[in-house]
Design a protein around this motif. Sequence first.
Motif, PDB file in Angstrom:
ATOM      1  N   PRO A 101     -10.554 -33.712 -17.735  1.00 60.26           N
ATOM      2  CA  PRO A 101     -10.835 -33.411 -16.329  1.00 60.26           C
ATOM      3  C   PRO A 101     -10.608 -31.921 -16.064  1.00 60.26           C
ATOM      4  O   PRO A 101      -9.802 -31.273 -16.748  1.00 60.26           O
ATOM      5  N   LEU A 102     -11.299 -31.404 -15.079  1.00 54.03           N
ATOM      6  CA  LEU A 102     -11.180 -29.988 -14.733  1.00 54.03           C
ATOM      7  C   LEU A 102      -9.735 -29.598 -14.452  1.00 54.03           C
ATOM      8  O   LEU A 102      -9.326 -28.471 -14.725  1.00 54.03           O
ATOM      9  N   THR A 103      -8.944 -30.533 -13.971  1.00 60.05           N
ATOM     10  CA  THR A 103      -7.528 -30.259 -13.694  1.00 60.05           C
ATOM     11  C   THR A 103      -6.747 -29.927 -14.959  1.00 60.05           C
ATOM     12  O   THR A 103      -5.648 -29.399 -14.890  1.00 60.05           O
ATOM     13  N   GLU A 104      -7.327 -30.211 -16.126  1.00 56.38           N
ATOM     14  CA  GLU A 104      -6.684 -29.917 -17.409  1.00 56.38           C
ATOM     15  C   GLU A 104      -7.214 -28.631 -18.042  1.00 56.38           C
ATOM     16  O   GLU A 104      -7.068 -28.414 -19.244  1.00 56.38           O
ATOM     17  N   ASN A 128      -4.725 -26.626 -20.125  1.00 54.36           N
ATOM     18  CA  ASN A 128      -4.447 -27.261 -21.417  1.00 54.36           C
ATOM     19  C   ASN A 128      -5.619 -27.089 -22.376  1.00 54.36           C
ATOM     20  O   ASN A 128      -5.424 -26.876 -23.576  1.00 54.36           O
ATOM     21  N   LEU A 174     -15.007 -29.671 -20.021  1.00 56.40           N
ATOM     22  CA  LEU A 174     -14.272 -29.924 -18.779  1.00 56.40           C
ATOM     23  C   LEU A 174     -15.204 -30.664 -17.838  1.00 56.40           C
ATOM     24  O   LEU A 174     -16.330 -30.242 -17.604  1.00 56.40           O
ATOM     25  N   ILE A 210     -15.941 -32.423 -14.095  1.00 51.22           N
ATOM     26  CA  ILE A 210     -15.596 -32.534 -12.682  1.00 51.22           C
ATOM     27  C   ILE A 210     -15.482 -34.014 -12.372  1.00 51.22           C
ATOM     28  O   ILE A 210     -16.260 -34.827 -12.866  1.00 51.22           O
ATOM     29  N   ALA A 211     -14.504 -34.377 -11.567  1.00 54.27           N
ATOM     30  CA  ALA A 211     -14.285 -35.789 -11.229  1.00 54.27           C
ATOM     31  C   ALA A 211     -15.571 -36.425 -10.732  1.00 54.27           C
ATOM     32  O   ALA A 211     -16.375 -35.797 -10.037  1.00 54.27           O
TER      33      ALA A 211
END
Length: 106
Positions: free
Chosen positions: A76-79, A82, A98, A100-101
């Motif tokens: 997910p983009l939130t990662e 990482n 990556l 997007i939700a």
Amino acid sequence: MVLDSVGKDTLARSYGVVKKGGFIATLVARLDQAELDKHGIHGASIAVRPNASELAEITKLIEAKKIKPFVSQVLPLTEAVNAQQQAATHHTRGKIVLKIADEPKS
């Protein structure tokens, strides 16, 4: 010849391994002209720019299954942090994607 896609220490060590008259090409760093001159070698930085027609052609090749990109991870983009840290290890085979939700279903 050396084709450098890592930079930093790898590029610095490359100057000493190329024979006199040889060539270093780098995708990720600026060459040190003093080092090139010191070792009697040549070099070039290679840069690429997005090109819509080339990207469309690549898409056609993928859709025709003539080439297959290797995706090692989909995160997910939130990662993103990482993912960048993983890529920086230079031990990732293939690409990290990556995502997007997904849109909520109505």
